[in-house]
Structures are given as C-alpha cells and as structure tokens.
Design an enzyme around this catalytic site. Structure first.
Site, PDB file in Angstrom:
ATOM      1  N   ALA A   1       0.839  -1.192   0.000  1.00 17.30           N
ATOM      2  CA  ALA A   1       0.000   0.000   0.000  1.00 17.30           C
ATOM      3  C   ALA A   1       0.883   1.255   0.000  1.00 17.30           C
ATOM      4  O   ALA A   1       0.607   2.233  -0.715  1.00 17.30           O
ATOM      5  CB  ALA A   1      -0.925  -0.005   1.208  1.00 17.30           C
TER       6      ALA A   1
ATOM      7  N   ASP B   1       3.994   1.508  -1.141  1.00 16.02           N
ATOM      8  CA  ASP B   1       4.629   1.639  -2.461  1.00 16.02           C
ATOM      9  C   ASP B   1       3.649   2.191  -3.493  1.00 16.02           C
ATOM     10  O   ASP B   1       3.998   3.032  -4.307  1.00 16.02           O
ATOM     11  CB  ASP B   1       5.176   0.281  -2.938  1.00 16.02           C
ATOM     12  CG  ASP B   1       6.453  -0.093  -2.202  1.00 16.02           C
ATOM     13  OD1 ASP B   1       7.109   0.817  -1.663  1.00 16.02           O
ATOM     14  OD2 ASP B   1       6.789  -1.286  -2.161  1.00 16.02           O
TER      15      ASP B   1
ATOM     16  N   GLU C   1      21.743  -9.708  -5.424  1.00 19.85           N
ATOM     17  CA  GLU C   1      21.807 -10.097  -4.012  1.00 19.85           C
ATOM     18  C   GLU C   1      20.489  -9.896  -3.286  1.00 19.85           C
ATOM     19  O   GLU C   1      19.617  -9.169  -3.762  1.00 19.85           O
ATOM     20  CB  GLU C   1      22.934  -9.306  -3.330  1.00 19.85           C
ATOM     21  CG  GLU C   1      22.841  -7.807  -3.550  1.00 19.85           C
ATOM     22  CD  GLU C   1      24.149  -7.079  -3.213  1.00 19.85           C
ATOM     23  OE1 GLU C   1      25.157  -7.348  -3.877  1.00 19.85           O
ATOM     24  OE2 GLU C   1      24.140  -6.266  -2.275  1.00 19.85           O
TER      25      GLU C   1
ATOM     26  N   LYS D   1      17.655  -8.487  -0.855  1.00 19.83           N
ATOM     27  CA  LYS D   1      17.369  -7.212  -0.180  1.00 19.83           C
ATOM     28  C   LYS D   1      16.906  -7.571   1.222  1.00 19.83           C
ATOM     29  O   LYS D   1      15.791  -8.058   1.434  1.00 19.83           O
ATOM     30  CB  LYS D   1      16.281  -6.433  -0.923  1.00 19.83           C
ATOM     31  CG  LYS D   1      16.019  -5.063  -0.338  1.00 19.83           C
ATOM     32  CD  LYS D   1      15.132  -4.256  -1.263  1.00 19.83           C
ATOM     33  CE  LYS D   1      14.984  -2.815  -0.829  1.00 19.83           C
ATOM     34  NZ  LYS D   1      14.601  -2.607   0.561  1.00 19.83           N
TER      35      LYS D   1
ATOM     36  N   LYS E   1      22.897  -4.566  -8.704  1.00 19.38           N
ATOM     37  CA  LYS E   1      23.834  -3.433  -8.748  1.00 19.38           C
ATOM     38  C   LYS E   1      24.810  -3.603  -9.899  1.00 19.38           C
ATOM     39  O   LYS E   1      25.244  -4.728 -10.173  1.00 19.38           O
ATOM     40  CB  LYS E   1      24.659  -3.391  -7.453  1.00 19.38           C
ATOM     41  CG  LYS E   1      23.836  -3.236  -6.198  1.00 19.38           C
ATOM     42  CD  LYS E   1      24.696  -3.428  -4.960  1.00 19.38           C
ATOM     43  CE  LYS E   1      23.837  -3.256  -3.709  1.00 19.38           C
ATOM     44  NZ  LYS E   1      24.523  -3.676  -2.493  1.00 19.38           N
TER      45      LYS E   1
ATOM     46  N   LYS F   1      11.333  -5.482  -6.087  1.00 21.44           N
ATOM     47  CA  LYS F   1      10.560  -5.781  -4.874  1.00 21.44           C
ATOM     48  C   LYS F   1       9.754  -7.073  -5.004  1.00 21.44           C
ATOM     49  O   LYS F   1       9.194  -7.362  -6.053  1.00 21.44           O
ATOM     50  CB  LYS F   1       9.599  -4.619  -4.573  1.00 21.44           C
ATOM     51  CG  LYS F   1      10.306  -3.338  -4.152  1.00 21.44           C
ATOM     52  CD  LYS F   1      10.764  -3.386  -2.710  1.00 21.44           C
ATOM     53  CE  LYS F   1       9.609  -3.233  -1.788  1.00 21.44           C
ATOM     54  NZ  LYS F   1       9.810  -2.382  -0.655  1.00 21.44           N
TER      55      LYS F   1
ATOM     56  N   CYS G   1     -13.626 -22.844  30.826  1.00 19.16           N
ATOM     57  CA  CYS G   1     -12.879 -23.508  29.757  1.00 19.16           C
ATOM     58  C   CYS G   1     -13.813 -23.810  28.587  1.00 19.16           C
ATOM     59  O   CYS G   1     -14.845 -24.458  28.767  1.00 19.16           O
ATOM     60  CB  CYS G   1     -12.259 -24.797  30.273  1.00 19.16           C
ATOM     61  SG  CYS G   1     -11.592 -25.806  28.931  1.00 19.16           S
TER      62      CYS G   1
ATOM     63  N   CYS H   1      -6.812 -24.327  31.397  1.00 16.75           N
ATOM     64  CA  CYS H   1      -7.942 -24.997  32.022  1.00 16.75           C
ATOM     65  C   CYS H   1      -7.413 -25.617  33.314  1.00 16.75           C
ATOM     66  O   CYS H   1      -6.346 -26.244  33.306  1.00 16.75           O
ATOM     67  CB  CYS H   1      -8.482 -26.065  31.083  1.00 16.75           C
ATOM     68  SG  CYS H   1      -9.677 -27.140  31.886  1.00 16.75           S
TER      69      CYS H   1
HETATM   70  S1  IVH Z   1      22.548  -1.089  -1.337  1.00 14.70           S
HETATM   71  C1  IVH Z   1      23.650   3.028  -2.309  1.00 14.70           C
HETATM   72  N1  IVH Z   1      22.093  -3.615  -0.872  1.00 14.70           N
HETATM   73  O1  IVH Z   1      17.353  -1.411   1.264  1.00 14.70           O
HETATM   74  C2  IVH Z   1      23.008   1.695  -2.228  1.00 14.70           C
HETATM   75  N2  IVH Z   1      20.750  -2.031   0.197  1.00 14.70           N
HETATM   76  O2  IVH Z   1      15.232   0.254   0.135  1.00 14.70           O
HETATM   77  C3  IVH Z   1      22.117   1.578  -1.107  1.00 14.70           C
HETATM   78  N3  IVH Z   1      19.055  -3.007   1.680  1.00 14.70           N
HETATM   79  O3  IVH Z   1      18.724   1.669   2.127  1.00 14.70           O
HETATM   80  C4  IVH Z   1      21.895   0.304  -0.519  1.00 14.70           C
HETATM   81  N4  IVH Z   1      19.608  -5.101   1.348  1.00 14.70           N
HETATM   82  O4  IVH Z   1      18.840  -0.329   3.856  1.00 14.70           O
HETATM   83  C5  IVH Z   1      21.730  -2.357  -0.621  1.00 14.70           C
HETATM   84  N5  IVH Z   1      21.813  -5.898  -0.545  1.00 14.70           N
HETATM   85  C6  IVH Z   1      21.463  -4.654  -0.282  1.00 14.70           C
HETATM   86  C7  IVH Z   1      20.422  -4.345   0.592  1.00 14.70           C
HETATM   87  C8  IVH Z   1      20.074  -3.018   0.804  1.00 14.70           C
HETATM   88  C9  IVH Z   1      18.798  -4.271   1.998  1.00 14.70           C
HETATM   89  C10 IVH Z   1      18.310  -1.859   2.201  1.00 14.70           C
HETATM   90  C11 IVH Z   1      19.146  -0.659   2.550  1.00 14.70           C
HETATM   91  C12 IVH Z   1      18.641   0.397   1.619  1.00 14.70           C
HETATM   92  C13 IVH Z   1      17.230  -0.026   1.420  1.00 14.70           C
HETATM   93  C14 IVH Z   1      16.567   0.611   0.226  1.00 14.70           C
END
Ligand code: IVH
Length: 697
Positions: free
Chosen positions: A41, A43, A117, A119, A299, A323, A417, A433
């Site tokens: 919600a 987002d 990687e 999140k 990244k 996400k 009970c 009980c």
């Molecule tokens: S990189 C400059 N890597 O997600 C790059 N963040 O929604 C910034 N987070 O602020 C972060 N896992 O707190 C990066 N593998 C990951 C992450 C990660 C979780 C968090 C972090 C960031 C937030 C953004």
C-alpha cells in the site's frame, strides 16, 4: 484521498492528502516501529505521488516522500561522510529491463557485470571501524545524518568488535533479526512483561534504539557495501576501485558477515537474462530463509560503471530494488476463537477476512494470550496488520486505529474452559484450564456420551470429571468396563444411580456404528457425516481398512478430508481396539458394505437404498414433531430418514423431495411452497416410514 479507478491522484488536494498519508505512514514506520500501511500500500501510494509530480512538477511539496531519502526517517546527530542513499524500486521483469536500458543509455555502453543479491529486510546501519576496532554504529536516519546506536555493539552477530586486520573503513549493511532471534526476543520480552514485537523488522528497530533494557536480545548484521573514512590511507583507493563483489569479499575476509554464507549468496553475472534467473532463484528461496528479505537488489558491479551512472539525491542510478510481494497486509479481524491445547492451555486465535499474502491465503493468525489482546487493544471488526513470512504462522501486528468506524466490538474472553466447562487458571499470562491435560479427556468423554452419540443418560460433565479424577476412566472405552462396586464407591453414587448408569452404558454398547463412530470425535465428521460413513462401509473394520481413496467414495468427503480422517483413525486405533474388546457394536444395521475393489457388483447393490420408502429422496425436517415422532431429536429424525433410504438435509432447495413440516414451521415451509416441494405433516411421514421407526439392532 481522491483517486480515480486507476489509482491516479485526481487533483492538488488529492496529491496533498497522499503526501500527508505517506508522511504519517513513514513516521509510524520509523519512529514507533510500527507501520500503518503495509509495504504494498505504501509503495502504491508513493508511486501515485511520483506519477502526479511527473505531471505537475511545479506542485511538488517539500514533504513528498519521493525527494527524500527513506521517506522522512528520524534524523540523528551523527553526519554521514557520504549520504546513505535509498533504492528505487521495480516490480516486474519489464520494468527491470526498462531500467537496465536507461542505465546503459546513461553510461553509453553495456553494464559489464551485475551483482544480484538479497534485499535484507532490516535497518540500514553504518559501522565505523578505526584501525580494526568497531568505533561507532550509526543508523541511516535521513540519509545525511543518523543516530548513534553504538550501545548495540556486542549484541549484533556478524559485526565483530575487532577485524582481522587494523583497517579503517565504514562497513554499511542491514541489521535484522533472524526468525530464531525474533522468537527468542519475544520470549524474553514477554517474560519481562513487555509486549511482543509484531515482526522481526520491528524487533530489530526497537532493539537497536533501546538503551537501558533489563535484558539483552541478539540481532544479525549483513554487510552490503563499504567505503573509506578519513584515515583509511591506501584502502581509500582500493575501496573506490574494487568491483562491488570484491568489496564484499574483502569485508568478509576481515570477519564481517555478508550474505555469502546463505542460500541466497550474492552472485555476479553479465546478462540481463542471468540477472532475471538470479532474481527468480532468490524469490523461490525466500520462504525457506531463516531471515526476511523483501526483494532482490541488482547493482552494477564495476566501480567505473557505478561512477558513470552516478546518483540522484534519493538513490543511486546504478542499483535497483526488485521488490517482492509484501508479507504484511491489512485485513479485518472477524472473530477470536479460543482453542484448548493438549496441555490445557487456552489459546486465542484470530479469524480473519481471508487475505492473500505472499502467494497463500491467510484466514487465521495466532494471538499470543488474552493480555496481548488487551494490550494491543484489538477489537472485532478492526482493520489489522497481518504479517506472514515463509512457513511462519501468520501473526497480527496491530490494529490500524485510524480506520476505526466506531462499530468495532470488544473481544469476548471465555469465563470457563471452552472445551470442558471447568474453571480457568488465569494466574499466568497464558490461561489454562484448571484440569490441565485432563481437560481433553473430560471433553472427549462427555462428547462421546452425548445425546447424538452414545446417548448415555446420567453421564453429565460433572460425573465424567468424577470418574476421571477417581482414575476409573481415561477414555470412553473405559466406561464399558466399569464395575458396580467401583461406581458405588464414588461420592453421591447410590445404588439407583449406579444401576441406572450401568443400564445406560449397556444400551450404549448396542448403538449403531454411526453413533459409535461419531463418538470417536474424528475432526470433520459430525453426526451426518458419521452416518454417511457408517452406511457406506457398514462396519468399523471396513472403515479402518479404508484408504483415502476409498473414503472419497463417501458423499461429501474430498481429498483433504479423506487424508485427515485416515491419519486420525490411525491415531485412534488403540481406542477402537479397546471398544472392540469391550464388545461395543461395530456394525451399521441395514447397511450393505461396498463391493471389494475389483469385485463384480452384486445385483442391486449399486443402490443399497433401492426398495426403501425414501429411496432417492432428499428430506428436510422443520417445526415441532408430533405423534409418533414427538420424542425424536433432529438427529434421530435424520437417522430415521437415512434408515428409510433417504438423504437428510437442513435446507430447502429445488433438490428437496419432501419437507416434513411440524407445528410452527416457518420460512422453510414458505420456501417449499414457493418451490412447489411436496410437504408432509409429521403423522403422514410417520406412516410412510412406519417400519423404520425403531432402530434395528
Ligand atoms: S545497497 C547506495 N544492498 O534497502 C546503495 N541495500 O530500500 C544503497 N538493503 O537503504 C543500498 N539489502 O537499507 C543495498 N543488498 C542490499 C540491501 C540493501 C537491503 C536496504 C538498505 C537500503 C534499502 C533501500
């Protein structure tokens, strides 16, 4: 807030309201540790705001979550050397492909390598190491400055107080609670009289901020980046030039924890297809991970690619968060059920308006104990935040108080009970009980002796309690071996009551199989299902020998129920054995057993009811019975209908063949009249089934 059907903000006022709502949600998320909107919600709201700002750039409000790092987190007083940025999001493969194209357009060449990687779903922190010693721990705050949370040093696994080398650098990463740490934290907290954390993320947020707690709870750190600090010396250039993947390897080599040792270790790939495969792998593993993730971060791996892509004020342009669906959703609390466990613990369970969370439908959630309901001020009808991750049992986080209408009702707590009617021991947080483990025994024996099962007159709950307490019975099969002297020795048991009870037990020994089976209390097999099963199989032997497939031949038994019945019957085998030994009747009078699998069906055996007066008929009974039927309970009426070859039903429909309407018949009678269903008075019906009025033993 006004949005049109596509969720687009309609005007300035709607935009302002949306910004206000996002601000409130973000404040609740970061300060109280409890979010008022679920992730999806939130987002959606921010995307709506961003879309509006795109169209009306002159109207952008300062408070907008789009221009701010972390949507307005509480800022602290420790400045960050380099801003701690957030990440932009994509929600689909198409959006991701569009994003990579934009990065490559910007840098004017393909991105050389991508890091994929997890999140991690926790809180961002910067850990400053001075000559190898952990000096300071700082939260992200507003991205420019954060709060000093160095007091947490020593409670965070993966963040060593000393590195393997005397390096000066800042490691950035996420602090979270693993599922195990979360559960341990909640145990410790409740022992200290504090409210349990709603979810691991809130647990980590609350714990990181808390200074003078009487107890310690543990968290875990995962590094996802590192940068130089003043004093880093040679390391400054190394960190600036190394690919991201090697920076992570470097910090791991110093002893800092990264996701490398998990099932979702970061991987470096070169094509968008490989990234996509990585995203899918991580998403598929999500439910099995011992910690929460809310997406996948992709990244650009090389320092040169990152530099050329650059960063905006809120987020870098070289990284994106893909996400995953939220594991928190808002739904309605419809009811609270109280279930008594094997040890007599009375546990509340929330009945929810079913909601889809992360691919499964959630209809129930655990509530810890009655005090927890009071502390959270949960009310029936409330909108509640529900949290579910992986196989974890869903939990209710908090009521969304601003969605209350005033129609909400307090949750009713049981006074006795709910299983056996005994007193409740309320001295501890978890109610119990007073009969403890015997609660189940009393309840199941009372059920078995009930009017619609073995119908043992004179065996009410008080008497059952007396028998259980005296150690004379542990299950209802023991009733059949009770001796006269044993009963006479009990208090308030004179000769007459003893003889009456023994006579009632003798009669019970000859009850039809449908009632004996019903007395077993197999889940999902009440009176009418028990009758169907008994009529279908005709003997207990055959019921017990039936596999799930055979059980599915019974009307109303699906795959799941069949499997559950088979399992329960296996557990009940010793009890059934005792009943057989006590010579309790194990057959259903008048029922023909089904043919053995593979056997030629006997002539006329396809319909055991053929030739019976109600064969092929569906009969409904309503109103008060009179004449020969006067003394029959509804259950007995249904038994009679089935003995006479019919099917009993409780509601009138087009398929009803006959309505037996007694005195004071109401809506069922009018419905039958409307549908043109045949209606019979009790006397007329009694004549029709005359020969079946008394059960044949
Ligand atoms: S990189 C400059 N890597 O997600 C790059 N963040 O929604 C910034 N987070 O602020 C972060 N896992 O707190 C990066 N593998 C990951 C992450 C990660 C979780 C968090 C972090 C960031 C937030 C953004």
């Amino acid at each position: 807030m006004t949005t049109n059907s596509a969720g687009v903000l309609a005007d300035t006022a709607a935009y302002a309201a949306a910004v206000e709502e996002a601000k409130r949600a973000a404040a609740a998320y970061y300060t109280a540790g409890e979010s008022r909107l679920d992730d999806d919600a939130y987002d959606r709201l921010v995307r709506g705001i961003a879309a509006y700002e795109e169209e009306h750039p002159q109207e952008v409000l300062d408070a907008s979550p789009t221009g701010k790092v972390a949507g307005g987190a509480a800022s602290g007083d420790v400045p960050h050397t380099v801003p701690m940025l957030s990440l932009d999001n994509v929600f689909s493969a198409e959006q991701f492909v569009t994003w990579t194209a934009s990065v490559e357009r910007r840098i004017g060449r393909p991105v050389a390598a991508w890091s994929v990687e997890p999140k991690l779903d926790g809180l961002a922190v910067a850990a400053r190491y001075e000559r190898g010693r952990l000096d300071r721990l700082v939260t992200r705050g507003d991205g420019t400055a954060g709060e000093d949370v160095s007091h947490a040093i020593g409670t965070v696994l993966g963040l060593p107080e000393r590195l393997g080398a005397p390096a000066t650098l800042e490691v950035r990463g996420e602090i979270l609670m693993t599922q195990e740490q979360f559960e341990r934290a909640n145990t410790v907290r409740t022992e200290h009289g504090a409210a349990p954390f709603a979810n691991p993320r809130n647990g980590a947020a609350g714990t990181l901020r808390a200074k003078d707690r009487a107890y310690r709870v543990e968290m875990t750190f995962f590094a996802y980046g590192a940068l130089a600090l003043p004093g880093s010396g040679e390391l400054t250039d190394t960190l600036a030039e190394l690919p991201h993947s090697e920076v992570l390897e470097y910090v791991a080599g110093l002893g800092v924890h990264t996701a490398a040792d998990t099932a979702v270790a970061p991987r470096t790939v070169t094509t968008v297809e490989e990234v996509q495969a990585g995203v899918e792998d991580i998403a598929a593993l999500r439910a099995t991970l011992p910690f929460g993730i809310d997406g996948i971060v992709i990244k650009a791996d090389l320092a040169a690619d990152q530099r050329d892509a650059g960063s905006g004020t809120r987020a870098p342009r070289w990284a994106i968060a893909y996400k995953l669906p939220a594991v928190e959703k808002v739904t309605r609390l419809l009811d609270v059920e109280w279930n008594v466990g094997r040890t007599g613990i009375i546990a509340p369970r929330a009945v929810l308006e079913p909601v889809e969370i992360d691919g499964s439908t959630v209809g129930y959630a655990t509530l810890h104990n009655p005090a927890d309901i009071t502390r959270r001020d949960l009310r029936l009808g409330d909108h509640v935040m529900v949290y579910k991750a992986g196989d974890i049992i869903p939990r209710i986080e908090a009521p969304v108080a601003h969605l209350r209408t005033g129609e909400e009702r307090p949750v009713a707590f049981p006074e006795v009970c709910p299983q056996c009617g005994s007193e409740i021991d309320m001295s501890e947080q978890r109610w119990r009980c007073t009969r403890g483990r015997d609660c189940r025994v009393v309840a199941s024996i009372s059920y078995a002796a009930g009017r619609d099962q073995l119908d043992i007159e004179g065996l009410g709950a008080t008497r059952v309690v007396q028998l259980v307490d005296a150690g004379l019975v542990r299950d209802f099969a023991d009733l059949f071996t009770l001796e006269r002297e044993q009963l006479l020795a009990l208090e308030r048991m004179g000769e007459t009551s003893t003889d009456n009870l023994l006579a009632a037990i003798e009669t019970a020994r000859t009850q039809p199989l449908s009632r004996v089976f019903c007395a077993l209390g197999v889940r999902g097999t009440g009176r009418s299902m028990s009758r169907r099963i008994a009529r279908h199989f005709a003997s207990m032997d055959r019921i017990v020998a039936a596999d799930a497939e055979a059980l599915q031949q019974v009307d109303g038994i699906g795959k799941e129920k069949a499997a559950a019945v088979v399992t329960e019957l296996e557990e009940l085998a010793p009890l059934i054995g005792k009943l057989v030994a006590a010579e309790v009747n194990m057959t259903e009078p008048g029922a023909t057993p089904p043919p053995e699998p593979g056997a030629e069906p006997e002539e006329g055996a396809e319909d055991g009811a053929a030739g019976l007066p109600l064969a092929g008929m569906t009969v409904v009974v309503t109103g008060a019975m009179t004449g020969a039927l006067e003394k029959l309970s509804r259950n007995q009426m249904n038994e009679l209908i089935e003995r006479a070859g019919g099917k009993s039903s409780s509601s009138v429909s087009k398929r009803t063949s006959l309505l037996v309407a007694g005195e004071k018949a109401g809506s069922k009678r009018s419905k039958a009249e409307d549908l043109g269903v045949r209606i019979a008075a009790p006397e007329e019906f009694a004549e029709l089934v005359e020969t079946y009025l008394t059960p044949v033993a």
